[in-house]
Design a protein around this motif. Sequence first.
Motif: not given
Length: 509
Positions: A406, A391, A402-403, A384, A387
Amino acid sequence: MTVLVLGDQLNAHVGPLADRPDDPVLLIEAADLARRLPYHPHKLTLVFSAMRHFRDRLRESGRTVEYRQVERFADGIEAHLDAHPGDDLVVMRPPSDRAGERLRALVERYGGQLTVVENELFLCSPEQFDGWAGERSSYRHEDFYRFMRRETGYLMDGSQPVGGEYNYDDQNRETPPEGYVPPDPPTFEPDAITRDVRSRVAETFDGGYEEPPYGGAWADPGPFRWPVTREQALSVLEAFVTDRLEEFGPYQDALVADEWALHHSLLSPAINLGLIHPRTAIERVIEAYHERDVPLNSVEGFVRQVLGWREFMRHVYRREMPELAGANQLEQTEPLPPFFWTGETDMACLADVIDGVRTRGYSHHIERLMILSNFATLLGVEPQQLNRWFHAAYVDAYHWVTTPNVVGMGTFGTDALSTKPYVSSANYVDKMSDYCSDCPYYKTKTTGEGACPFNALYWDFLDRNAEHLADNHRMGLVYNHLENKDDGEREAIRERAEALRERAQRSEL
Ligand code: FAD
Protein backbone atom coordinates in the motif's frame (compact mmCIF):
# COMPACT_ATOMS: atom_id res chain seq x y z
CA MET A 1 11.77 -26.74 25.49
CA THR A 2 8.36 -25.54 24.25
CA VAL A 3 7.64 -24.60 20.66
CA LEU A 4 5.66 -21.36 20.57
CA VAL A 5 3.52 -21.32 17.43
CA LEU A 6 2.08 -17.97 16.36
CA GLY A 7 -1.27 -17.72 14.57
CA ASP A 8 0.35 -17.19 11.16
CA GLN A 9 2.78 -20.11 11.51
CA LEU A 10 0.39 -23.04 11.22
CA ASN A 11 2.70 -25.49 9.50
CA ALA A 12 4.08 -28.64 11.12
CA HIS A 13 6.52 -29.38 8.28
CA VAL A 14 9.06 -26.62 8.86
CA GLY A 15 10.97 -24.88 11.65
CA PRO A 16 11.06 -25.97 15.29
CA LEU A 17 7.77 -27.86 14.98
CA ALA A 18 9.40 -30.19 12.46
CA ASP A 19 12.84 -30.21 14.09
CA ARG A 20 11.62 -30.93 17.62
CA PRO A 21 8.81 -33.50 17.17
CA ASP A 22 8.77 -34.53 20.84
CA ASP A 23 8.57 -31.07 22.38
CA PRO A 24 5.29 -29.62 23.63
CA VAL A 25 3.59 -26.82 21.73
CA LEU A 26 2.08 -23.55 22.97
CA LEU A 27 -0.60 -21.66 21.01
CA ILE A 28 -2.15 -18.45 22.37
CA GLU A 29 -5.51 -17.18 21.13
CA ALA A 30 -5.47 -13.60 22.38
CA ALA A 31 -8.37 -11.17 22.15
CA ASP A 32 -6.17 -8.08 22.41
CA LEU A 33 -4.51 -8.84 19.07
CA ALA A 34 -7.94 -8.97 17.47
CA ARG A 35 -8.86 -5.59 18.91
CA ARG A 36 -5.95 -3.66 17.46
CA LEU A 37 -7.90 -2.71 14.34
CA PRO A 38 -11.54 -2.95 13.25
CA TYR A 39 -10.77 -6.26 11.53
CA HIS A 40 -13.21 -7.87 9.14
CA PRO A 41 -14.99 -10.65 11.09
CA HIS A 42 -13.96 -13.18 8.42
CA LYS A 43 -10.31 -12.41 9.12
CA LEU A 44 -10.75 -13.10 12.83
CA THR A 45 -12.81 -16.21 12.13
CA LEU A 46 -10.17 -17.45 9.68
CA VAL A 47 -7.22 -17.01 12.03
CA PHE A 48 -8.85 -18.37 15.20
CA SER A 49 -10.56 -21.28 13.43
CA ALA A 50 -7.33 -22.24 11.63
CA MET A 51 -5.46 -22.12 14.96
CA ARG A 52 -8.01 -24.38 16.66
CA HIS A 53 -8.00 -26.85 13.77
CA PHE A 54 -4.21 -26.86 13.85
CA ARG A 55 -4.26 -27.54 17.61
CA ASP A 56 -6.55 -30.53 17.08
CA ARG A 57 -4.46 -31.86 14.21
CA LEU A 58 -1.29 -31.70 16.32
CA ARG A 59 -3.00 -33.43 19.22
CA GLU A 60 -4.30 -36.16 16.91
CA SER A 61 -0.73 -36.74 15.80
CA GLY A 62 0.22 -37.35 19.45
CA ARG A 63 1.70 -33.98 20.39
CA THR A 64 1.14 -32.21 23.67
CA VAL A 65 -0.50 -28.87 22.92
CA GLU A 66 -1.29 -26.15 25.41
CA TYR A 67 -3.93 -23.87 23.85
CA ARG A 68 -4.51 -20.75 25.89
CA GLN A 69 -7.52 -18.59 25.16
CA VAL A 70 -6.81 -15.31 26.90
CA GLU A 71 -7.68 -11.63 26.89
CA ARG A 72 -4.10 -10.40 26.43
CA PHE A 73 -1.32 -12.23 24.63
CA ALA A 74 0.89 -11.44 27.60
CA ASP A 75 -1.57 -13.31 29.86
CA GLY A 76 -0.96 -16.45 27.82
CA ILE A 77 2.81 -16.17 28.23
CA GLU A 78 2.45 -15.45 31.94
CA ALA A 79 0.12 -18.42 32.49
CA HIS A 80 2.48 -20.71 30.62
CA LEU A 81 5.48 -19.61 32.65
CA ASP A 82 3.52 -19.88 35.91
CA ALA A 83 2.83 -23.49 34.99
CA HIS A 84 6.37 -24.12 33.70
CA PRO A 85 8.67 -21.71 35.59
CA GLY A 86 11.79 -20.69 33.73
CA ASP A 87 10.79 -22.61 30.57
CA ASP A 88 12.82 -22.27 27.38
CA LEU A 89 10.68 -21.42 24.39
CA VAL A 90 11.52 -21.33 20.71
CA VAL A 91 9.63 -19.50 17.96
CA MET A 92 10.07 -18.75 14.27
CA ARG A 93 10.75 -15.06 13.70
CA PRO A 94 7.46 -13.24 13.03
CA PRO A 95 7.67 -11.08 9.90
CA SER A 96 6.20 -7.98 11.60
CA ASP A 97 8.73 -5.28 12.38
CA ARG A 98 10.71 -6.06 15.54
CA ALA A 99 8.06 -8.53 16.76
CA GLY A 100 10.73 -11.13 17.59
CA GLU A 101 12.47 -8.72 19.96
CA ARG A 102 9.18 -7.74 21.60
CA LEU A 103 8.29 -11.38 22.13
CA ARG A 104 11.67 -12.16 23.66
CA ALA A 105 11.34 -9.27 26.10
CA LEU A 106 7.85 -10.45 27.06
CA VAL A 107 8.96 -14.01 27.78
CA GLU A 108 11.92 -12.75 29.82
CA ARG A 109 9.63 -10.46 31.81
CA TYR A 110 7.85 -13.58 33.11
CA GLY A 111 11.07 -15.45 33.85
CA GLY A 112 11.46 -17.58 30.72
CA GLN A 113 13.83 -17.55 27.73
CA LEU A 114 12.92 -17.32 24.08
CA THR A 115 15.06 -18.37 21.13
CA VAL A 116 13.96 -16.73 17.89
CA VAL A 117 14.92 -18.79 14.84
CA GLU A 118 14.58 -18.12 11.12
CA ASN A 119 11.07 -18.12 9.71
CA GLU A 120 11.02 -21.03 7.27
CA LEU A 121 7.65 -20.12 5.82
CA PHE A 122 9.40 -17.96 3.24
CA LEU A 123 11.64 -18.98 0.37
CA CYS A 124 14.33 -16.32 0.61
CA SER A 125 16.33 -15.94 3.82
CA PRO A 126 17.38 -12.51 5.13
CA GLU A 127 21.03 -13.41 4.37
CA GLN A 128 20.18 -14.30 0.78
CA PHE A 129 18.21 -11.11 0.24
CA ASP A 130 20.81 -8.92 1.93
CA GLY A 131 23.52 -10.58 -0.14
CA TRP A 132 21.57 -9.68 -3.28
CA ALA A 133 20.56 -6.17 -2.17
CA GLY A 134 23.84 -5.03 -0.60
CA GLU A 135 23.61 -1.45 0.62
CA ARG A 136 20.85 -0.35 -1.72
CA SER A 137 17.69 1.29 -0.42
CA SER A 138 15.78 1.31 -3.67
CA TYR A 139 14.86 -2.09 -5.00
CA ARG A 140 13.83 -3.41 -8.41
CA HIS A 141 11.58 -6.42 -8.34
CA GLU A 142 12.58 -7.78 -11.74
CA ASP A 143 16.25 -8.08 -10.72
CA PHE A 144 15.34 -9.79 -7.48
CA TYR A 145 12.94 -12.15 -9.25
CA ARG A 146 15.61 -13.24 -11.74
CA PHE A 147 17.99 -13.76 -8.84
CA MET A 148 15.42 -16.00 -7.13
CA ARG A 149 14.80 -18.00 -10.30
CA ARG A 150 18.51 -18.71 -10.52
CA GLU A 151 18.81 -19.44 -6.78
CA THR A 152 15.93 -21.92 -6.73
CA GLY A 153 16.21 -23.33 -10.24
CA TYR A 154 12.42 -22.92 -10.68
CA LEU A 155 11.54 -22.70 -14.40
CA MET A 156 15.21 -22.79 -15.32
CA ASP A 157 16.84 -24.82 -18.04
CA GLY A 158 20.39 -24.92 -16.74
CA SER A 159 21.43 -21.28 -16.54
CA GLN A 160 18.66 -20.14 -18.94
CA PRO A 161 15.01 -19.39 -18.16
CA VAL A 162 12.57 -21.95 -19.59
CA GLY A 163 11.21 -20.65 -22.89
CA GLY A 164 14.04 -18.14 -23.26
CA GLU A 165 12.51 -15.27 -21.23
CA TYR A 166 12.26 -14.65 -17.51
CA ASN A 167 9.03 -12.71 -17.76
CA TYR A 168 5.96 -13.12 -19.99
CA ASP A 169 3.95 -10.27 -18.52
CA ASP A 170 3.38 -8.70 -21.93
CA GLN A 171 1.12 -11.68 -22.76
CA ASN A 172 -0.88 -11.20 -19.56
CA ARG A 173 -3.06 -8.19 -20.33
CA GLU A 174 -6.14 -9.70 -21.98
CA THR A 175 -9.73 -9.08 -21.02
CA PRO A 176 -12.29 -11.91 -21.13
CA PRO A 177 -14.89 -11.83 -23.91
CA GLU A 178 -18.36 -10.49 -23.10
CA GLY A 179 -20.46 -12.96 -21.15
CA TYR A 180 -17.40 -14.94 -20.05
CA VAL A 181 -18.09 -17.15 -17.03
CA PRO A 182 -14.99 -18.09 -14.99
CA PRO A 183 -14.87 -21.32 -12.96
CA ASP A 184 -16.61 -21.25 -9.59
CA PRO A 185 -14.22 -20.42 -6.76
CA PRO A 186 -13.90 -23.12 -4.08
CA THR A 187 -15.81 -22.50 -0.87
CA PHE A 188 -15.91 -24.34 2.45
CA GLU A 189 -18.95 -24.85 4.64
CA PRO A 190 -18.11 -23.79 8.20
CA ASP A 191 -17.78 -26.86 10.48
CA ALA A 192 -18.54 -26.93 14.22
CA ILE A 193 -15.22 -25.29 15.14
CA THR A 194 -15.64 -22.47 12.62
CA ARG A 195 -19.28 -21.93 13.67
CA ASP A 196 -18.15 -21.70 17.27
CA VAL A 197 -15.44 -19.20 16.41
CA ARG A 198 -17.88 -17.16 14.33
CA SER A 199 -20.20 -16.84 17.31
CA ARG A 200 -17.32 -15.85 19.56
CA VAL A 201 -16.16 -13.25 17.04
CA ALA A 202 -19.68 -11.84 16.76
CA GLU A 203 -20.16 -11.73 20.55
CA THR A 204 -16.69 -10.60 21.56
CA PHE A 205 -15.64 -8.23 18.87
CA ASP A 206 -18.79 -6.75 17.42
CA GLY A 207 -18.72 -3.29 18.91
CA GLY A 208 -16.31 -4.41 21.60
CA TYR A 209 -13.39 -2.63 20.01
CA GLU A 210 -12.96 0.57 18.09
CA GLU A 211 -16.03 0.68 15.92
CA PRO A 212 -15.48 1.79 12.34
CA PRO A 213 -16.45 5.44 12.37
CA TYR A 214 -19.22 4.86 9.89
CA GLY A 215 -21.40 2.50 11.89
CA GLY A 216 -20.56 -1.19 11.95
CA ALA A 217 -19.05 -1.42 8.48
CA TRP A 218 -18.60 -5.18 8.69
CA ALA A 219 -21.88 -5.82 10.51
CA ASP A 220 -23.42 -8.04 7.86
CA PRO A 221 -20.75 -9.78 5.79
CA GLY A 222 -21.61 -12.66 3.51
CA PRO A 223 -21.09 -16.32 4.41
CA PHE A 224 -17.62 -17.31 5.57
CA ARG A 225 -15.87 -19.27 2.80
CA TRP A 226 -12.11 -19.56 3.44
CA PRO A 227 -9.99 -22.69 4.00
CA VAL A 228 -9.11 -23.26 7.67
CA THR A 229 -7.09 -26.49 7.45
CA ARG A 230 -4.12 -27.68 5.44
CA GLU A 231 -6.33 -30.18 3.58
CA GLN A 232 -8.75 -27.44 2.57
CA ALA A 233 -5.88 -25.19 1.52
CA LEU A 234 -4.43 -28.00 -0.60
CA SER A 235 -7.82 -28.45 -2.24
CA VAL A 236 -7.83 -24.71 -3.13
CA LEU A 237 -4.44 -25.27 -4.75
CA GLU A 238 -5.75 -28.33 -6.65
CA ALA A 239 -8.84 -26.42 -7.82
CA PHE A 240 -6.57 -23.63 -9.03
CA VAL A 241 -4.26 -25.99 -10.90
CA THR A 242 -7.15 -27.94 -12.44
CA ASP A 243 -9.67 -25.22 -13.27
CA ARG A 244 -8.06 -21.80 -13.21
CA LEU A 245 -4.36 -21.94 -14.02
CA GLU A 246 -4.64 -21.98 -17.83
CA GLU A 247 -6.20 -18.53 -17.95
CA PHE A 248 -4.44 -17.13 -14.88
CA GLY A 249 -1.84 -15.39 -17.04
CA PRO A 250 -3.96 -13.81 -19.75
CA TYR A 251 -6.67 -12.54 -17.34
CA GLN A 252 -4.35 -11.58 -14.49
CA ASP A 253 -4.88 -7.85 -15.00
CA ALA A 254 -8.54 -8.03 -16.04
CA LEU A 255 -11.50 -6.66 -14.09
CA VAL A 256 -15.03 -7.96 -14.62
CA ALA A 257 -18.07 -6.63 -12.75
CA ASP A 258 -19.56 -9.20 -10.35
CA GLU A 259 -16.67 -11.63 -10.98
CA TRP A 260 -14.54 -11.25 -7.89
CA ALA A 261 -12.22 -14.22 -8.35
CA LEU A 262 -11.73 -14.60 -12.13
CA HIS A 263 -8.72 -16.94 -12.45
CA HIS A 264 -6.83 -15.85 -9.34
CA SER A 265 -5.61 -18.62 -7.07
CA LEU A 266 -7.27 -17.34 -3.85
CA LEU A 267 -4.31 -18.83 -1.99
CA SER A 268 -3.04 -15.79 -0.08
CA PRO A 269 -5.17 -16.32 3.06
CA ALA A 270 -3.84 -19.90 3.38
CA ILE A 271 -0.23 -19.16 2.42
CA ASN A 272 -0.02 -16.22 4.82
CA LEU A 273 -1.23 -18.43 7.70
CA GLY A 274 1.31 -21.14 6.88
CA LEU A 275 -1.37 -23.69 5.96
CA ILE A 276 0.52 -24.29 2.77
CA HIS A 277 4.11 -23.37 2.08
CA PRO A 278 4.80 -21.11 -0.90
CA ARG A 279 7.15 -23.85 -2.14
CA THR A 280 4.24 -26.32 -2.27
CA ALA A 281 2.17 -23.93 -4.38
CA ILE A 282 5.01 -23.15 -6.79
CA GLU A 283 6.09 -26.76 -7.22
CA ARG A 284 2.55 -27.97 -7.83
CA VAL A 285 2.05 -25.36 -10.55
CA ILE A 286 5.37 -26.24 -12.21
CA GLU A 287 4.41 -29.91 -11.98
CA ALA A 288 1.19 -29.12 -13.86
CA TYR A 289 3.28 -27.40 -16.55
CA HIS A 290 5.25 -30.62 -17.04
CA GLU A 291 2.18 -32.86 -16.84
CA ARG A 292 0.00 -31.14 -19.38
CA ASP A 293 -0.19 -28.33 -21.82
CA VAL A 294 -0.44 -25.32 -19.47
CA PRO A 295 0.68 -22.06 -21.11
CA LEU A 296 4.07 -20.89 -19.89
CA ASN A 297 2.85 -17.31 -19.46
CA SER A 298 0.32 -18.53 -16.86
CA VAL A 299 2.81 -20.72 -15.02
CA GLU A 300 5.54 -18.09 -15.05
CA GLY A 301 3.03 -15.41 -14.03
CA PHE A 302 2.09 -17.39 -10.93
CA VAL A 303 5.68 -18.25 -10.03
CA ARG A 304 6.60 -14.57 -10.35
CA GLN A 305 3.89 -13.56 -7.88
CA VAL A 306 4.86 -16.06 -5.21
CA LEU A 307 8.61 -16.44 -5.70
CA GLY A 308 9.13 -12.82 -6.71
CA TRP A 309 6.62 -10.35 -5.37
CA ARG A 310 5.72 -12.02 -2.10
CA GLU A 311 9.33 -12.55 -1.02
CA PHE A 312 10.37 -9.14 -2.32
CA MET A 313 7.68 -7.39 -0.27
CA ARG A 314 8.62 -9.24 2.86
CA HIS A 315 12.28 -8.26 2.65
CA VAL A 316 11.79 -4.67 1.53
CA TYR A 317 9.52 -4.33 4.57
CA ARG A 318 12.12 -5.96 6.84
CA ARG A 319 14.85 -3.61 5.65
CA GLU A 320 12.89 -0.38 5.29
CA MET A 321 10.86 -0.43 8.49
CA PRO A 322 10.05 1.57 10.54
CA GLU A 323 10.38 4.46 8.04
CA LEU A 324 8.37 2.60 5.39
CA ALA A 325 5.15 2.59 7.44
CA GLY A 326 5.19 6.39 7.79
CA ALA A 327 6.50 7.23 4.31
CA ASN A 328 4.54 9.92 2.47
CA GLN A 329 6.86 11.49 -0.09
CA LEU A 330 3.99 13.19 -1.96
CA GLU A 331 2.73 14.68 1.31
CA GLN A 332 -0.82 13.51 0.74
CA THR A 333 -3.10 14.42 3.64
CA GLU A 334 -6.69 13.70 2.61
CA PRO A 335 -8.68 11.45 5.00
CA LEU A 336 -9.89 8.10 3.65
CA PRO A 337 -13.45 8.65 2.36
CA PRO A 338 -16.15 6.94 4.43
CA PHE A 339 -17.34 4.89 1.46
CA PHE A 340 -14.27 2.66 1.69
CA TRP A 341 -16.01 1.31 4.81
CA THR A 342 -19.64 1.60 3.78
CA GLY A 343 -19.51 1.01 0.02
CA GLU A 344 -21.83 3.98 -0.56
CA THR A 345 -20.80 5.36 -3.93
CA ASP A 346 -22.35 5.47 -7.40
CA MET A 347 -19.02 4.81 -9.10
CA ALA A 348 -19.58 1.33 -10.55
CA CYS A 349 -15.98 0.11 -10.16
CA LEU A 350 -15.49 1.25 -6.58
CA ALA A 351 -18.97 0.12 -5.51
CA ASP A 352 -18.44 -3.39 -6.89
CA VAL A 353 -14.96 -3.87 -5.45
CA ILE A 354 -15.82 -2.49 -2.01
CA ASP A 355 -18.97 -4.59 -1.90
CA GLY A 356 -16.74 -7.64 -2.49
CA VAL A 357 -14.40 -6.63 0.31
CA ARG A 358 -17.34 -6.15 2.69
CA THR A 359 -18.83 -9.50 1.69
CA ARG A 360 -15.73 -11.70 1.86
CA GLY A 361 -12.66 -9.71 2.96
CA TYR A 362 -11.01 -10.12 -0.42
CA SER A 363 -10.52 -8.53 -3.80
CA HIS A 364 -7.98 -9.56 -6.38
CA HIS A 365 -4.73 -7.80 -7.05
CA ILE A 366 -5.68 -5.50 -9.87
CA GLU A 367 -8.82 -4.39 -8.02
CA ARG A 368 -6.62 -3.48 -5.06
CA LEU A 369 -4.17 -1.63 -7.26
CA MET A 370 -6.04 -0.11 -10.18
CA ILE A 371 -9.35 0.66 -8.47
CA LEU A 372 -8.82 1.15 -4.74
CA SER A 373 -5.23 2.40 -4.45
CA ASN A 374 -5.36 4.31 -7.70
CA PHE A 375 -8.49 6.17 -6.63
CA ALA A 376 -7.22 6.89 -3.11
CA THR A 377 -3.88 8.13 -4.48
CA LEU A 378 -5.53 10.40 -7.02
CA LEU A 379 -7.81 11.77 -4.33
CA GLY A 380 -4.77 12.57 -2.18
CA VAL A 381 -5.43 10.13 0.67
CA GLU A 382 -2.68 9.81 3.25
CA PRO A 383 -0.99 6.42 2.58
CA GLN A 384 -1.15 5.44 6.27
CA GLN A 385 -4.94 5.75 6.36
CA LEU A 386 -5.29 3.55 3.30
CA ASN A 387 -2.82 1.04 4.75
CA ARG A 388 -4.83 0.83 7.95
CA TRP A 389 -8.00 0.18 5.96
CA PHE A 390 -6.40 -2.58 3.86
CA HIS A 391 -4.96 -4.16 6.99
CA ALA A 392 -8.37 -4.19 8.70
CA ALA A 393 -10.47 -5.17 5.70
CA TYR A 394 -8.72 -8.15 4.08
CA VAL A 395 -8.55 -11.76 5.19
CA ASP A 396 -4.96 -12.08 3.93
CA ALA A 397 -3.67 -8.83 5.46
CA TYR A 398 -0.71 -8.55 7.85
CA HIS A 399 1.39 -5.50 8.50
CA TRP A 400 4.44 -6.95 6.69
CA VAL A 401 2.51 -7.45 3.48
CA THR A 402 0.02 -4.57 3.33
CA THR A 403 2.61 -1.93 4.20
CA PRO A 404 4.96 -2.36 1.22
CA ASN A 405 2.01 -3.03 -1.08
CA VAL A 406 0.00 0.00 0.00
CA VAL A 407 2.60 2.55 1.04
CA GLY A 408 5.08 1.46 -1.62
CA MET A 409 3.37 0.03 -4.67
CA GLY A 410 -0.17 1.39 -4.24
CA THR A 411 0.29 5.01 -3.21
CA PHE A 412 3.93 5.81 -4.05
CA GLY A 413 4.48 6.91 -0.46
CA THR A 414 8.10 5.95 -1.13
CA ASP A 415 10.14 5.33 -4.25
CA ALA A 416 11.92 2.41 -2.56
CA LEU A 417 10.13 -0.14 -4.73
CA SER A 418 8.73 1.58 -7.78
CA THR A 419 9.94 4.36 -10.02
CA LYS A 420 6.59 6.02 -10.63
CA PRO A 421 3.12 6.12 -9.10
CA TYR A 422 0.59 3.56 -10.29
CA VAL A 423 -2.12 6.01 -11.38
CA SER A 424 -4.48 6.16 -14.31
CA SER A 425 -7.54 7.98 -15.56
CA ALA A 426 -10.84 6.31 -16.53
CA ASN A 427 -9.40 5.41 -19.92
CA TYR A 428 -7.22 2.59 -18.57
CA VAL A 429 -9.88 1.38 -16.12
CA ASP A 430 -12.24 1.13 -19.09
CA LYS A 431 -9.66 -0.69 -21.19
CA MET A 432 -9.12 -3.39 -18.56
CA SER A 433 -12.70 -3.71 -17.26
CA ASP A 434 -16.38 -3.67 -18.17
CA TYR A 435 -17.37 -1.27 -15.39
CA CYS A 436 -17.74 1.93 -17.34
CA SER A 437 -20.62 0.83 -19.56
CA ASP A 438 -22.95 0.49 -16.55
CA CYS A 439 -21.66 3.46 -14.59
CA PRO A 440 -23.67 6.68 -14.19
CA TYR A 441 -20.45 8.66 -14.71
CA TYR A 442 -19.13 9.42 -18.19
CA LYS A 443 -15.74 7.87 -18.76
CA THR A 444 -14.78 10.33 -21.50
CA LYS A 445 -15.70 13.52 -19.62
CA THR A 446 -13.16 15.24 -17.37
CA THR A 447 -15.08 18.22 -16.01
CA GLY A 448 -18.72 19.13 -15.64
CA GLU A 449 -21.50 17.23 -13.89
CA GLY A 450 -21.41 13.47 -14.50
CA ALA A 451 -17.75 13.37 -15.54
CA CYS A 452 -15.94 10.28 -14.21
CA PRO A 453 -14.09 11.37 -11.05
CA PHE A 454 -10.98 9.42 -12.09
CA ASN A 455 -10.35 11.92 -14.90
CA ALA A 456 -10.23 15.29 -13.14
CA LEU A 457 -8.51 13.68 -10.15
CA TYR A 458 -5.88 12.18 -12.43
CA TRP A 459 -4.91 15.48 -14.09
CA ASP A 460 -5.14 17.30 -10.80
CA PHE A 461 -2.85 14.72 -9.18
CA LEU A 462 -0.25 15.28 -11.90
CA ASP A 463 -0.63 19.04 -11.58
CA ARG A 464 -0.36 19.00 -7.78
CA ASN A 465 2.71 16.76 -7.85
CA ALA A 466 4.50 18.24 -10.85
CA GLU A 467 7.45 19.34 -8.76
CA HIS A 468 8.02 15.79 -7.64
CA LEU A 469 7.10 13.89 -10.79
CA ALA A 470 7.47 16.01 -13.92
CA ASP A 471 11.17 15.21 -14.29
CA ASN A 472 10.54 11.48 -14.07
CA HIS A 473 11.39 10.26 -17.56
CA ARG A 474 8.68 7.56 -17.35
CA MET A 475 6.08 10.31 -16.94
CA GLY A 476 7.26 12.67 -19.65
CA LEU A 477 4.43 11.83 -22.03
CA VAL A 478 1.60 12.46 -19.55
CA TYR A 479 3.18 15.73 -18.45
CA ASN A 480 3.30 16.77 -22.11
CA HIS A 481 -0.45 16.16 -22.28
CA LEU A 482 -0.94 18.22 -19.15
CA GLU A 483 1.18 21.07 -20.55
CA ASN A 484 -1.02 21.07 -23.65
CA LYS A 485 -4.09 21.93 -21.59
CA ASP A 486 -4.79 25.67 -21.49
CA ASP A 487 -5.08 27.65 -18.26
CA GLY A 488 -8.87 27.61 -18.32
CA GLU A 489 -9.01 23.85 -18.63
CA ARG A 490 -6.48 23.39 -15.87
CA GLU A 491 -8.43 25.69 -13.58
CA ALA A 492 -11.65 23.78 -14.32
CA ILE A 493 -9.86 20.51 -13.49
CA ARG A 494 -8.62 21.95 -10.18
CA GLU A 495 -12.10 23.12 -9.24
CA ARG A 496 -13.70 19.83 -10.20
CA ALA A 497 -11.08 17.88 -8.22
CA GLU A 498 -11.63 20.07 -5.18
CA ALA A 499 -15.39 19.53 -5.39
CA LEU A 500 -14.88 15.77 -5.79
CA ARG A 501 -12.69 15.65 -2.69
CA GLU A 502 -15.42 17.34 -0.68
CA ARG A 503 -18.12 15.10 -2.09
CA ALA A 504 -16.06 11.99 -1.38
CA GLN A 505 -15.92 12.94 2.32
CA ARG A 506 -19.71 13.47 2.34
CA SER A 507 -20.30 10.09 0.61
CA GLU A 508 -21.83 11.89 -2.35
CA LEU A 509 -19.75 10.42 -5.15
P1 FAD B 1 -2.99 -14.49 -7.09
O1 FAD B 1 -3.28 -13.41 -8.06
O2 FAD B 1 -3.49 -15.83 -7.41
O3 FAD B 1 -1.40 -14.53 -6.88
C1 FAD B 1 -0.75 -15.68 -6.33
C2 FAD B 1 -0.03 -15.37 -5.04
O4 FAD B 1 1.04 -14.48 -5.27
C3 FAD B 1 -0.84 -14.72 -3.94
O5 FAD B 1 -1.60 -15.68 -3.25
C4 FAD B 1 0.24 -14.11 -3.07
O6 FAD B 1 0.73 -15.06 -2.17
C5 FAD B 1 1.33 -13.77 -4.06
N1 FAD B 1 1.40 -12.34 -4.39
C6 FAD B 1 1.11 -11.77 -5.56
N2 FAD B 1 1.38 -10.44 -5.54
C7 FAD B 1 1.83 -10.18 -4.31
C8 FAD B 1 2.27 -8.99 -3.68
N3 FAD B 1 2.29 -7.82 -4.33
N4 FAD B 1 2.62 -9.06 -2.40
C9 FAD B 1 2.60 -10.23 -1.74
N5 FAD B 1 2.21 -11.40 -2.29
C10 FAD B 1 1.84 -11.37 -3.57
N6 FAD B 1 -1.28 -9.62 -0.47
C11 FAD B 1 -1.45 -10.24 0.71
O7 FAD B 1 -1.15 -11.43 0.83
N7 FAD B 1 -1.94 -9.56 1.79
C12 FAD B 1 -2.29 -8.24 1.71
O8 FAD B 1 -2.73 -7.66 2.69
C13 FAD B 1 -2.14 -7.57 0.47
N8 FAD B 1 -2.49 -6.27 0.33
C14 FAD B 1 -2.33 -5.65 -0.88
C15 FAD B 1 -2.67 -4.31 -1.00
C16 FAD B 1 -2.48 -3.65 -2.20
C17 FAD B 1 -2.80 -2.19 -2.33
C18 FAD B 1 -1.97 -4.35 -3.31
C19 FAD B 1 -1.76 -3.66 -4.61
C20 FAD B 1 -1.64 -5.70 -3.20
C21 FAD B 1 -1.81 -6.37 -1.98
N9 FAD B 1 -1.48 -7.72 -1.84
C22 FAD B 1 -1.62 -8.32 -0.62
C23 FAD B 1 -0.89 -8.48 -2.95
C24 FAD B 1 -1.93 -9.22 -3.83
O9 FAD B 1 -2.91 -8.33 -4.26
C25 FAD B 1 -2.56 -10.41 -3.11
O10 FAD B 1 -1.55 -11.26 -2.61
C26 FAD B 1 -3.44 -11.22 -4.03
O11 FAD B 1 -4.44 -10.41 -4.59
C27 FAD B 1 -4.06 -12.38 -3.27
O12 FAD B 1 -5.01 -13.05 -4.03
P2 FAD B 1 -4.68 -14.44 -4.71
O13 FAD B 1 -4.15 -15.39 -3.71
O14 FAD B 1 -5.90 -14.85 -5.47
O15 FAD B 1 -3.49 -14.02 -5.66
